[in-house]
Scaffold this active site. Structure first.
Site, mmCIF file in Angstrom:
data_model
loop_
_atom_site.group_PDB
_atom_site.id
_atom_site.type_symbol
_atom_site.label_atom_id
_atom_site.label_comp_id
_atom_site.label_asym_id
_atom_site.label_seq_id
_atom_site.Cartn_x
_atom_site.Cartn_y
_atom_site.Cartn_z
ATOM 1 N N CYS A 94 0.864 -1.188 0.000
ATOM 2 C CA CYS A 94 0.000 0.000 0.000
ATOM 3 C C CYS A 94 0.891 1.226 0.000
ATOM 4 O O CYS A 94 1.664 1.435 -0.921
ATOM 5 C CB CYS A 94 -0.977 -0.016 1.170
ATOM 6 S SG CYS A 94 -0.213 -0.102 2.805
ATOM 7 N N ARG A 107 -2.066 -0.769 5.672
ATOM 8 C CA ARG A 107 -3.342 -1.275 5.162
ATOM 9 C C ARG A 107 -3.144 -2.634 4.485
ATOM 10 O O ARG A 107 -3.993 -3.511 4.548
ATOM 11 C CB ARG A 107 -3.945 -0.288 4.159
ATOM 12 C CG ARG A 107 -4.469 0.982 4.773
ATOM 13 C CD ARG A 107 -4.898 1.990 3.722
ATOM 14 N NE ARG A 107 -3.763 2.582 3.018
ATOM 15 C CZ ARG A 107 -3.862 3.422 1.992
ATOM 16 N NH1 ARG A 107 -5.045 3.748 1.515
ATOM 17 N NH2 ARG A 107 -2.788 3.932 1.416
#
Lengths: 141, 289
Positions: B239, B244
């Site tokens: 990411c 994330r």
């Protein structure tokens, strides 16, 4: 530096480590409630896109006395703390005084090493937008 | 065990809010949030705060703690090597997943995740406190970090041609539109776009509205069926800084049961600044040559 800004810097710089974070939490807890007129007219607020949390600002008033408004969720206390620090430092100052605030003010609070760089950037974004909208306000008057 | 959990490849790594409410005294509950002040506004009773930014990272190099640093951190937090650690946090557990991944770099055996995280606990009006736990020091040996199994470096990514790469950022970040909006600072990268061949599966596609993971069929749909990837392949997730994508890494490895998944924590803040590496802009995945 204006005495109002100095007082905020001193609040943070007189603490170290976790106590400095707790000061930010105190600021977060003390952000005034948003004027209800903005709840009814959210288009009057501008979103601070640099913050990951939904933070909104509005700049009103006159060149002599600028009124700032902030909306930041309780679920984002760090961002809310920043908003509150800016509110305490800048709200009610003149346009000239706000425009002369250093863009580096967020770093002067000494939080860079305690929170993530992205968040400090969020506070810089908040300040930059306040200054831009203050300049617009001064230009309009 | 609920039907949902029974469908997962390794259901033992996920716990429900109900389970945690009943068992929190016998495990070490650890909260890790994106907003590092959130814990201080109220947390699950007995929970320990873990700050991803100042505590999991080396203070000087861009890297994680070494074995000695991690052992010292665990001792300070009151966590021992044989403890069951249950992680939870804000934002559907982004940072809790990230912390989970770091615990696994050090081979901590029994780490679990609270399904739904902080938001679900609060939505169910379960108890919160501002009181800090007072735990005796933990007993934690120095274990060297093992980067070879679940962590990918940039050179691993360059050599990953033909194998699945999952970009879990938002669609505008993937296409490269995001860094070019006027007057907005970019996210610390010189170039916008994605790693060639990466498929875009925004992290949010793995979770439901209440922040819990989708049942395994839903995860397989978005991560396998829609991407054309196959669970026997070797995966890399990334990411912006690897947080994330830890959530997607977790879903692939423990819920779907993909054997070989690595998280590229350098992610876009590294790739988007590297000199000479290939970048694709736009909606097409492109080819990693």
């Amino acid at each position: 530096m204006h005495e109002r800004l100095l007082a905020v810097v001193d609040d943070f710089q007189s603490m170290t480590g976790n106590d400095r974070l707790q000061m930010l939490l105190e600021y977060a807890d003390s952000l005034p409630e948003l004027d209800p007129k903005f709840g009814e007219n959210p288009e009057l607020l501008e979103r601070v896109e640099e913050c990951q949390a939904p933070v909104f600002i509005a700049v009103e008033g006159t060149q002599e006395k600028v009124d700032l408004h902030f909306s930041a969720p309780r679920e984002a206390p760090t961002t809310r703390g920043f908003a509150s620090a800016l509110n305490q430092a800048l709200n009610g100052l003149s346009a000239k005084e706000i425009l002369s605030v250093s863009d580096d003010f967020p770093t002067q609070l000494g939080l860079d090493e305690l929170i993530s760089p992205l968040r400090v950037r969020g506070m810089r974004g908040m300040l930059a937008r306040i200054k831009r909208k203050t300049a617009e306000l001064a230009g309009d008057n | 065990m609920s039907d949902k959990f029974a469908g997962y490849a390794h259901p033992q790594v996920l716990v429900t809010t109900q389970w945690l409410a009943e068992n929190r005294q016998s495990v070490k509950v650890v909260e890790s949030n994106e907003d590092i002040l959130l814990y201080d506004t109220g947390h699950i009773p007995g929970a320990i705060k873990l700050d991803w930014h100042t505590e999991l990272n080396d203070p000087v190099r861009r890297d994680y703690l070494d074995g000695e640093g991690f052992a010292a951190l665990m001792q300070r937090k009151g966590i021992s090597r044989d403890d069951t650690v249950v992680l939870y946090g804000d934002k559907s557990n982004w940072w809790a997943c990230y912390a989970f991944w770091v615990f696994k770099l050090f081979g901590h055996e029994d780490v679990r995740l609270l399904d739904g995280g902080r938001a679900k606990w609060i939505a169910e009006e379960r108890e919160l406190t501002r009181e800090l736990p007072n735990l005796p020091a933990g007993n934690y040996p120095v274990v060297e970090r093992d980067d070879s199994v679940i962590r990918a470096f940039r050179d691993d990514v360059l050599k990953h041609a033909g194998s699945p790469i999952v970009d879990i950022r938002s669609f505008p970040e993937y296409t490269g539109e995001r860094l070019h909006m006027p007057d907005y600072p970019n996210e610390g990268a010189a170039r916008a776009g994605h790693i060639p061949s990466a498929k875009n599966v925004p992290w949010g596609k793995c979770v439901q509205e209440d922040g819990t993971f989708k049942p395994v069929e839903g995860l397989r749909e978005v991560l396998l069926n829609e991407t054309g990837f196959n669970e026997d392949q070797k995966f890399i997730t990334y990411c912006r800084i690897g947080e994330r994508s830890s959530l997607t890494w977790f879903a692939l490895k423990y819920l779907i049961g993909v054997k070989d998944v690595r998280n590229y924590d350098g992610s876009w803040t590294e790739w988007g600044n590297l000199v000479g590496v290939p970048v694709v802009k736009g909606e097409e995945a492109g080819v990693l040559a």
